[in-house]
Design a protein around this motif. Structure first.
Motif, PDB file in Angstrom:
ATOM      1  N   GLN A   1       0.891  -1.292   0.048  1.00  0.00           N
ATOM      2  CA  GLN A   1      -0.014  -0.095  -0.119  1.00  0.00           C
ATOM      3  C   GLN A   1       0.862   1.070   0.056  1.00  0.00           C
ATOM      4  O   GLN A   1       0.341   2.313  -0.428  1.00  0.00           O
ATOM      5  N   ASN A   2       1.993   1.178   0.514  1.00  0.00           N
ATOM      6  CA  ASN A   2       2.792   2.449   0.594  1.00  0.00           C
ATOM      7  C   ASN A   2       3.831   2.368  -0.383  1.00  0.00           C
ATOM      8  O   ASN A   2       4.823   3.075  -0.378  1.00  0.00           O
TER       9      ASN A   2
ATOM     10  N   VAL B   1       3.995   1.033  -6.964  1.00  0.00           N
ATOM     11  CA  VAL B   1       2.568   0.484  -7.090  1.00  0.00           C
ATOM     12  C   VAL B   1       1.580   1.604  -7.159  1.00  0.00           C
ATOM     13  O   VAL B   1       0.570   1.569  -7.948  1.00  0.00           O
ATOM     14  N   ILE B   2       1.759   2.858  -6.453  1.00  0.00           N
ATOM     15  CA  ILE B   2       1.008   3.826  -6.295  1.00  0.00           C
ATOM     16  C   ILE B   2       0.824   4.416  -7.899  1.00  0.00           C
ATOM     17  O   ILE B   2      -0.198   4.860  -8.402  1.00  0.00           O
TER      18      ILE B   2
END
Lengths: 605, 292, 243
Positions: free
Chosen positions: A587-588, A592-593
């Motif tokens: 998530q961090n 990926v972001i």
């Protein structure tokens, strides 16, 4: 009461002729209906159960008829013929040889049927039928060409069965054929046929080999058609090639559809219409095919289950649903079932390993040198934007696509050479992004298809419903019911899959996959389209599955779910692994972001 | 040598008739994934209508052709409305095969009941005397068949390539949803393809009439052989049917001459089965990737 | 003036609810984006507007008139042009034929000459297409196909342009290029643009306003700039995390 009605119905062919003035006439008609019903039933195996259109069954019929004709006839009966070979063997021996020959012909037709479907296969069956027709017409020294062969009546222990008493020979065979077909289609074989018809991919992921069952279906169907043909030769004690034309195949196809597919009653009704109609309405005989054609169109679009569907509708009003005792007994037995078999003693902590796995479609690299490890007894999330290669990875794992390069190992053993159904046997089970349930089967039957590989009864034992096969069927049914209980669907066990709600259908797919006793379960977007409550149920289920020691690969867009249940997550983008780690790490992860949300570059403002 | 060339030409002519019927399968299969399994009976209808107008009633040739085209259009429309449209709406994926078979049976039986079950001669308007080309005698009707068949295929293929409506047909064949986003009415395109294919079959009936006889059964075998032609050429390749027709027509003519008349149909069907086993999308067909 | 208004739209695929009551509106001349992760219902929204899908309930109004019962080919006649997800160029046909088909309705109305001129205009925006005019469009690269799909939509002279996932499957450099082109089209100011996109930040850069969809519902709305800095957007994509 029910038994008495069935008994009377069963004896009807013997009683009917006694009730009229002209028994010979009725017996003749009944014999013809019986022979035709066998042929229609054989066609039903292909059209109704396997779902392919055959317009060449007249060819099989011809082989059976000619085998008997050639093998039993005599020189005297065909004195001015060009035939040179008269083995003159007993009828039943000839019949047996005929059935074997037609079964062989069915085996040969089975091969194109594996690769072709729809209009292509229909055309091949036509060509096949016409080839047989041509050969019969031309091999005069064997078949006497267009002039045909005259036969002598059957003689058993000195009694001649020609004409009226022929009924006593053919009728028991019809009952046997129908009994065998009934048992076969209600068994795991029948479910395999239906599964292949509905979805080849789903069938093979339940461990069903399409080639094996499809070829067998053609062999059995052809064999029955050959049997019918053998009996046919005695109806007029004469066979000639003109009978077995293309039109003959078409008329039988119409009889099948009008009578109703997947129904023994339908087969008999269809054959009856075909035989009785022209006799009953001799005045309209010229219009026979017009009326046949119209009835086919009407049945196709307004009565898809044919005449039998109509009869069943009436019958349904007088019969009850599955009785309570049956279900109580099932619940009782299911309570003793232990669901998760001990996973084989295995110290290997790695369930699945992908090494440099690559897949290309034309120039597009869908999966690019992917390395991934799924640890035993864990939930592994696989995520990525649209078109990132997730589905391709699933298809490579299950053997639907052959990879361009790389390795797939299951517990240290390479499975790259295995086909989909073999991988299912080795312990890979899956669910589908677009539900692939067998929609005309009940929920319970769907799970039983998932347990396909736990059946061991052979074909013979199934066809005659021997105790071993009965017991096995009962055990599997019990365990399948227990699986439905496990996912909370026991209340809809006898509901057809097409009538389930979407959430129930998702759960049923999971139950079907679990029932195959897998070591790896692939869940392909199990949350798609579900409500928050239903997703919660699936989360709980996934945790239970994991506790049993099964490894889970979860492909999902619903991130809350992936992050909640996964032990480890792999992220794909453009077919490449861009990140791997715990949900929190993912998530961090800035890469990926970016993959999901894009970059912040203001390149043109 | 002369005999060989004559055999060659009648083989080609016969093949071109198959091609025309097969072309009809091809046109509708590309737009709707279905075709008329009784297409041969449309050919028969063309022959019968032609006979009634041209031979029995001495209507001028061109007027007869117009009448045949008109009948083709009407029958195509009825076929579409009674068999194709409901089949495409139904869930069964073989309904269309059975529905069009039923339609053909009805059509054939109607002709038998209300017209005749006999076969009739249909004399070629060009006469039956062979004309001599480079010293070799050839039937003029056979030359006419070859020319007209090639012209029809080329005309339709050019129409698809060069006109906007033709391009719309190709677009529907390729992706009907995206085609409808362009404003193309896909139902109309499918109907159009059935009308076109019916008209071509009826014309083929008039063309073939002088070298066969005209009767209710004339189309059955022709239609069946044309399946083989269209599949050998590739159900989705327009020009492929010409090659398929050549293969079947010639193999038939030469088998009949050098092996046995009775076996003339056999090589065509054998080739069909072989092509399907080794080149499932035909010689000119496109490979289709199926995504799971 | 509102050009498009979507009211309580519910769409089911069989039994699956793909959209659960979505409402949104677009003013004439705006560029409005809908962003969200895949599977959120973006493409369903687009396909329902253009008539490929019919809604279970709710309504879609174009200039105040309901269009949700009209089949796709008639919606196209209302000056709505849809660039579908995955581009969907007619692969066997040439680039030029694809563009001509984009103007199918105009050519059938007899505007062929004008269309030819407009195609030249399209070529000036996408010079690459001119170079490949006669090439089979299936052989173009992904970026070129996206340009062709855009061009094919533009030749129909739409009032409302629907763009579905223009970035899908494209490399980042090409995505830059595609979004620059979208910005160019926007700046010409002659059409309203409705953009659906997974890559949130790209879409927000060009959008006047945007909606965030999650599992078939709209969860957030605001101007492009506001949403750009809103941390909720990221949560909509990657989840709220273990709680």
């Amino acid at each position: 009461m029910k038994k008495i009605i069935y008994g009377i119905l069963l004896l009807l062919p013997f009683l009917l002729p006694q009730m009229v003035d002209n028994p010979y006439y009725i017996q003749g008609i009944l014999c013809r209906i019986i022979v035709y019903a066998m042929l229609v039933a054989s066609l039903d195996l292909i059209v109704g159960y396997i779902g392919d259109v055959s317009i060449g069954h007249a060819g099989f019929f011809a082989i059976g008829a000619y085998a008997v004709g050639i093998l039993t006839s005599t020189q005297e009966l065909n004195s001015d013929s060009s035939m040179t070979w008269f083995p003159h063997i007993p009828f039943f021996v000839a019949l047996f040889i005929g059935v074997l020959l037609t079964a062989l012909a069915g085996f040969i037709l089975g091969f194109p049927a594996l690769r072709l479907s729809g209009p292509y296969l229909a055309v091949v069956t036509i060509a096949y039928g016409l080839l047989i027709y041509t050969i019969i017409n031309e091999q005069e020294y064997l078949t006497n060409g267009t002039k045909g062969i005259s036969l002598e009546p059957i003689e058993v222990f000195g009694v001649k069965f020609g004409g009226s008493n022929y009924l006593y020979i053919v009728y028991p065979f019809l009952i046997m054929v129908m009994y065998v077909i009934h048992n076969l289609t209600k068994s795991y074989w029948g479910r395999a046929f239906e599964a292949i018809k509905y979805s080849e991919v789903a069938a093979s992921s339940c461990g069903i080999s399409k080639s094996y069952y499809k070829i067998w279906a053609f062999v059995i169907s052809a064999g029955i058609a050959g049997l019918a043909g053998g009996f046919f030769s005695q109806l007029d004690a004469y066979v000639a090639p003109n009978t077995f034309s293309y039109n003959f195949s078409v008329e039988f196809l119409i009889a099948l559809i009008v009578g109703g597919v997947q129904s023994i009653l339908g087969n008999i009704l269809g054959a009856s219409v075909m035989v009785i109609f022209p006799d009953l309405f001799t005045k309209f005989n010229d219009y026979r095919l017009i009326i046949f054609g119209f009835s086919l169109l009407l049945v196709l679009f307004f009565m898809p289950k044919g005449l039998a569907g109509f009869v069943n509708l009436i019958k349904k009003r007088f019969t009850k649903k599955k009785d309570g005792h049956y279900i109580e007994a099932l619940i009782e037995r299911a309570s003793a079932v232990k669901l998760f078999d001990e996973l084989k003693e295995n110290n290997d902590q790695v369930a699945v390993q992908l090494k440099d796995l690559t897949m290309r479609f034309g120039g597009l690299v869908a999966v690019n040198e992917l390395n991934m490890t799924i640890k035993k007894g864990t939930v592994h999330g696989l995520i990525g934007p649209n078109g990132s290669g997730k589905s391709t990875t699933v298809n490579l794992l299950t053997g639907i696509y052959p990879p361009a390069g790389g390795k797939v190992q299951l517990f240290g053993k390479s499975i790259i050479a295995e086909s989909t159904y073999k991988r299912a046997k080795l312990g890979i089970a899956r669910t589908f992004q677009n539900l692939q349930l067998f929609s005309d089967m009940t929920a319970l039957q769907n799970v039983m298809v998932g347990m396909h590989n736990s059946f061991t009864s052979n074909l013979f034992s199934i066809c005659f419903n021997l105790p071993k096969s009965q017991k096995e069927e009962k055990n599997v049914e019990t365990k399948a019911f227990a699986w439905l209980q496990f996912v909370g669907l026991e209340d809809i066990a006898f509901t057809e899959a097409k009538n389930l709600s979407y959430g129930q259908a998702r759960l049923l797919e999971i139950a079907r996959a679990l029932a195959s006793n897998p070591s790896l379960l692939l869940l392909d977007e199990p949350a798609a389209g579900l409500t928050a409550g239903e997703i919660e149920k699936i989360n709980i289920l996934i945790n239970k599955i994991k506790e049993s020691g099964i490894s889970v690969l979860l492909i999902e867009h619903h991130m809350d779910m992936v992050m909640a249940v996964s032990d480890e997550v792999t992220v794909l983008d453009f077919g490449k692994k861009i990140a791997e780690g715990t949900p929190n790490q993912i998530q961090n992860n800035p890469t990926v972001i970016t993959a999901y949300l894009g970059t912040h570059e203001t390149s043109f403002h | 040598m002369e005999q060989f060339i004559q055999l060659l030409i009648s083989g080609i002519a016969q093949g071109m008739i198959y091609s025309l019927v097969a072309f009809g399968y091809n046109i509708t299969f590309s737009t709707s994934r279905s075709f008329n399994f009784s297409h041969g009976n449309f050919l028969m209808l063309g022959g019968v209508v032609g006979l009634i107008f041209f031979i029995n009633n001495q209507v001028p040739f061109l007027a007869m052709v117009l009448a045949v085209v008109f009948v083709g259009l009407i029958m195509g429309l009825i076929l579409y409305k009674t068999s194709i449209e409901p089949s495409l709406k139904s869930k069964s994926n073989y309904a269309w095969i059975l529905a069009t078979l039923a339609f053909g049976i009805i059509l054939k039986n109607i002709v038998e009941v209300f017209w005749s079950t006999d076969d009739f001669r249909f004399d070629s308007p060009l006469g039956n005397a062979p004309i001599r080309i480079m010293g070799i005698g050839v039937l003029p009707q056979e030359i006419l068949i070859i020319i007209v068949a090639i012209c029809i295929v080329v005309a339709v293929e050019s129409f698809k390539k060069y006109t906007i409506f033709g391009k719309a047909i190709v677009a529907v064949s390729e992706d009907k949803h995206t085609a409808s986003l362009m404003g193309i009415n896909q139902q109309f395109v499918i109907l159009f393809s059935f009308l076109l294919s019916s008209v071509i079959a009826c014309l083929a009936g008039v063309l073939v009439a002088p070298i066969t006889m005209v009767g209710a059964t004339m189309g059955t075998v022709l239609g069946v052989k044309a399946y083989a032609v269209s599949i050998i050429g590739g159900l989705e390749s327009g020009y492929g049917v010409l090659l398929g027709g050549l293969i079947i027509g010639l193999s038939e003519a030469f088998t009949a001459r050098y092996i046995s008349t009775g076996y003339k149909d056999a090589p065509g069907f054998l080739i069909l089965i072989l092509v399907l086993l080794f080149l499932p999308s035909g010689i000119f067909g496109k490979k289709i990737f199926k995504k799971v | 003036m509102k050009i498009l208004e979507i009211k309580d739209l519910v769409v089911n695929y069989g039994k699956v609810a793909a959209l659960k009551e979505i409402s949104l509106e677009i003013e004439e001349g705006e560029l409005v984006a809908v962003i969200g992760s895949n599977g959120a219902g973006k493409t369903t929204t687009m396909n329902t507007i253009s008539g490929l899908l019919s809604p279970t309930s709710g309504d879609i109004l174009l200039n105040g008139k309901s269009i949700c019962k009209i089949p796709a080919h008639q919606v196209a006649a209302l000056n709505i042009s849809h660039v579908p997800e995955g581009r969907k160029v007619f692969a066997s046909m040439s680039v030029k034929d694809n563009l001509l088909l984009g103007a199918y309705l105009r050519i059938r109305k007899g505007e062929k000459k004008q269309v030819i001129a407009d195609i030249d205009d399209i070529y000036s925006i996408f010079p690459r297409l001119k170079e490949r005019e006669n090439q089979q469009s299936g052989t173009l690269s992904g970026g070129e196909q996206q340009m062709l799909a855009l061009g094919r939509a533009l030749v129909s002279k739409p009032k409302l342009l629907l763009l579905d996932e223009p970035s899908m499957g494209l490399a980042p450099v090409i995505i830059d290029e595609v979004f620059k082109l979208i910005n160019t089209i926007k700046k010409r100011g002659d059409m309203t643009i409705f953009l659906v996109e997974q890559l949130a930040y790209r879409a927000l850069e060009v959008a006047d306003r945007a909606y965030v969809v999650e599992q078939g519902n709209i969860s957030l709305t605001g101007t492009g700039k506001e949403l750009m800095t809103n941390p909720e957007v990221r949560k909509a994509y990657l989840g709220a995390g273990k709680s």
